[in-house]
Motif scaffolding. Structure first.
Motif, PDB file in Angstrom:
ATOM      1  N   LEU A 316       0.839  -1.196   0.000  1.00 44.75           N
ATOM      2  CA  LEU A 316       0.000   0.000   0.000  1.00 44.75           C
ATOM      3  C   LEU A 316       0.876   1.248   0.000  1.00 44.75           C
ATOM      4  O   LEU A 316       1.864   1.334   0.728  1.00 44.75           O
ATOM      5  CB  LEU A 316      -0.913   0.044   1.228  1.00 44.75           C
ATOM      6  N   ILE A 317       0.466   2.191  -0.825  1.00 47.47           N
ATOM      7  CA  ILE A 317       1.256   3.399  -1.013  1.00 47.47           C
ATOM      8  C   ILE A 317       0.325   4.609  -0.983  1.00 47.47           C
ATOM      9  O   ILE A 317      -0.770   4.557  -1.533  1.00 47.47           O
ATOM     10  CB  ILE A 317       1.954   3.334  -2.406  1.00 47.47           C
ATOM     11  N   GLU A 318       0.814   5.667  -0.363  1.00 44.69           N
ATOM     12  CA  GLU A 318       0.028   6.898  -0.349  1.00 44.69           C
ATOM     13  C   GLU A 318       0.463   7.814  -1.493  1.00 44.69           C
ATOM     14  O   GLU A 318       1.664   7.975  -1.739  1.00 44.69           O
ATOM     15  CB  GLU A 318       0.237   7.629   0.989  1.00 44.69           C
ATOM     16  N   ILE A 319      -0.526   8.390  -2.170  1.00 43.89           N
ATOM     17  CA  ILE A 319      -0.237   9.371  -3.217  1.00 43.89           C
ATOM     18  C   ILE A 319      -0.707  10.734  -2.709  1.00 43.89           C
ATOM     19  O   ILE A 319      -1.824  10.856  -2.207  1.00 43.89           O
ATOM     20  CB  ILE A 319      -1.043   9.081  -4.510  1.00 43.89           C
ATOM     21  N   GLN A 320       0.148  11.736  -2.828  1.00 48.17           N
ATOM     22  CA  GLN A 320      -0.244  13.075  -2.408  1.00 48.17           C
ATOM     23  C   GLN A 320      -0.296  14.000  -3.609  1.00 48.17           C
ATOM     24  O   GLN A 320       0.625  14.026  -4.426  1.00 48.17           O
ATOM     25  CB  GLN A 320       0.769  13.643  -1.418  1.00 48.17           C
TER      26      GLN A 320
END
Ligand code: TYD
Ligand code: MG
Length: 464
Positions: A316-320
């Motif tokens: 899981l990766i966060e995109i900003q």
């Protein structure tokens, strides 16, 4: 009669050979393509172009007078040797379940990323598991290596160390079960005149180390530095020679490192292993998703989470995204970890299909944790992060976005959605926005997929 030259310079573009180095090949006219190599001892019938290649092939098969006899495949004997586990979990995982004895592994990466550190840890582990390990350092003195070893948790006291750069010496030594060469750019063979680190030296030394590995069953690790630009005599020239290529990546300012297999004759590629650089060496990170989501602000706008598939493992990766009013002139588009052309495309799709205009806005996009998002499956999270910033409305932190976005604004299914959803559920996500068609029949517990057809459809669900 002049003595015969021991080496020639071969053009990597057309294959012509030259007695001495020149800036330009006078056969094909290409610049900077001449690379030194040893002269073929027996003239080949074809001559010219094929000779060097045949020479390299012949060397790895049966030089020294033996005649190779073909066998029926069925009558080949010998059992596959079991892999050696280093016990450094993520390292073994990336290799495909441990080290294959007699294989040659290239560990590439920028200077300072931790290549020497991880191999010293591997050396310590292998040595204490009873595999005689020799660490040859051409970069640092034995004392420097010792000082590094003292910082590590594992005891490397029994690892053999040798400060040497001449290839002939290091392979004549001691018959280790594991040979670590740090780095290939410092190694040279006396058979070539060019300097260590030149393409000719790097290639020739690597080819000989490979032959050494196959002939003796020694497992060879070589370190190769890459520069930001990809490096001329660096790992790129070696990738086709070795069995396995691992790249060590990471942002200089962050303490975690990603080890990625980009070639593996004995396992799958694109597997990643995640480590954290600590004061005592590299620590495998058991749960990468946790690390990458760790510092998330739960109620800020402009953030969306996706599940990438790196090799066989979902992460899981966060995109900003940040869209801010621009000053004068052309608005800026800055993207970290995401292809900037893909970003431009998504901005156009958002404009045309969802009525979000970015023409007056600077756009910044960041894939958190120094990860590179290359899969189209992350499009939906990128689009959502940007829209969330424009509307200044936060996304529920327990939502995950899976989907490729098409030019029509349509949302397409992603591969292996079940595994991605599984990882999302494990990390406490409860809602997954994804293509209707991509919803798997078997759903992991705890997560509820919401089918969406277009980005317009999604945004009206999220922001109205
Ligand atoms: P190194 O393994 O020397 O990099 P490479 O061989 O790829 O050039 O790693 C160097 C960096 O790692 C250096 O900045 C110091 C840091 N480091 C730690 O933070 N902790 C440690 O235990 C060790 C040995 C190094
Ligand atoms: Mg080093």
């Amino acid at each position: 009669m002049t003595p015969k030259a021991r080496t020639i310079y071969r053009c990597t573009s057309c294959g012509a050979d030259h007695p001495r180095w020149a800036g330009r090949c006078d056969v094909c006219g290409e610049w900077n393509t001449l690379v030194e190599e040893p002269v073929a001892r027996t003239p080949s019938p074809g001559g010219g172009k094929g000779a060097a290649r045949r020479l390299a092939g012949a060397r790895s098969l049966g030089e020294g007078g033996q005649v190779a006899t073909p066998l029926k495949l069925g009558s080949v004997v010998g059992a596959a040797e079991p892999r050696w586990k280093t016990g450094l979990a993520e390292f073994d995982f990336v290799l495909g379940g441990g080290i294959v004895p007699g294989s040659m592994v290239l560990v590439g990466g920028e200077p300072g990323i931790g290549k020497s550190t991880i191999l010293l840890q591997v050396a310590a582990k292998l040595q204490s598991a009873g595999h005689r390990t020799l660490y040859v350092s051409g970069e640092e003195s034995p004392l420097q290596v010792k000082l590094r070893a003292e910082r590590l948790e594992d005891d490397a006291g029994d690892v053999l160390i040798l400060g040497e750069t001449l290839l002939e010496t290091m392979i004549a030594k001691l018959e280790p079960a594991v040979l670590i060469v740090d780095s290939i750019q410092t190694v040279f063979t006396g058979d070539l005149e060019s300097a260590p680190g030149s393409v000719g030296q790097v290639r020739e030394c690597a080819a000989r180390l490979m032959r050494f590995a196959k002939e003796t069953g020694t497992t060879v690790f070589v370190v190769g530095h890459v520069t930001r630009e990809g490096g001329i005599a660096g790992p790129k020239t070696l990738e086709h020679i070795v069995d396995t290529v691992l790249y060590f990546e990471g942002e200089g300012t962050l303490d975690h490192r990603i080890l990625r297999a980009i070639k593996n004759r004995f396992g799958s590629i694109d597997e990643i292993g995640v480590f954290r650089m600590t004061a005592n060496g590299l620590d495998p990170v058991q749960n990468p998703s946790e690390l990458f989501l760790g510092d998330r602000l739960n109620h800020a706008s402009g953030s969306a989470v996706t599940a990438l598939l790196e090799g066989t493992r979902p992460v899981l990766i966060e995109i900003q995204g940040l869209a801010a009013k621009s000053g004068f002139g052309i608005p800026q588009r800055v993207s970290t970890g995401y292809d900037s052309r893909r970003l431009a495309l998504l901005l156009a799709v958002l404009d045309k299909r969802a009525g979000l205009s970015f023409s007056q806005l600077d756009v910044f996009l960041n894939v958190v944790g120094g990860v590179r998002l290359q899969e189209p499956a992350g499009d939906l999270a990128v689009a959502t992060a940007l829209a969330s910033s424009v509307y200044d409305r936060a996304i529920a932190p327990s939502s995950v976005f899976l989907g490729e976005v098409g030019l029509g604004g349509e949302i397409r299914p992603v591969s292996q959605s079940e595994r991605r959803l599984g990882e999302a559920a494990k990390m406490g996500m409860t809602t997954a926005y994804m293509s209707e068609r991509g919803i798997p029949s078997r759903l992991p517990k705890g997560i509820r997929p919401t089918g969406v057809r277009t980005i317009g459809d999604l945004f009206s669900k999220l922001f109205s």
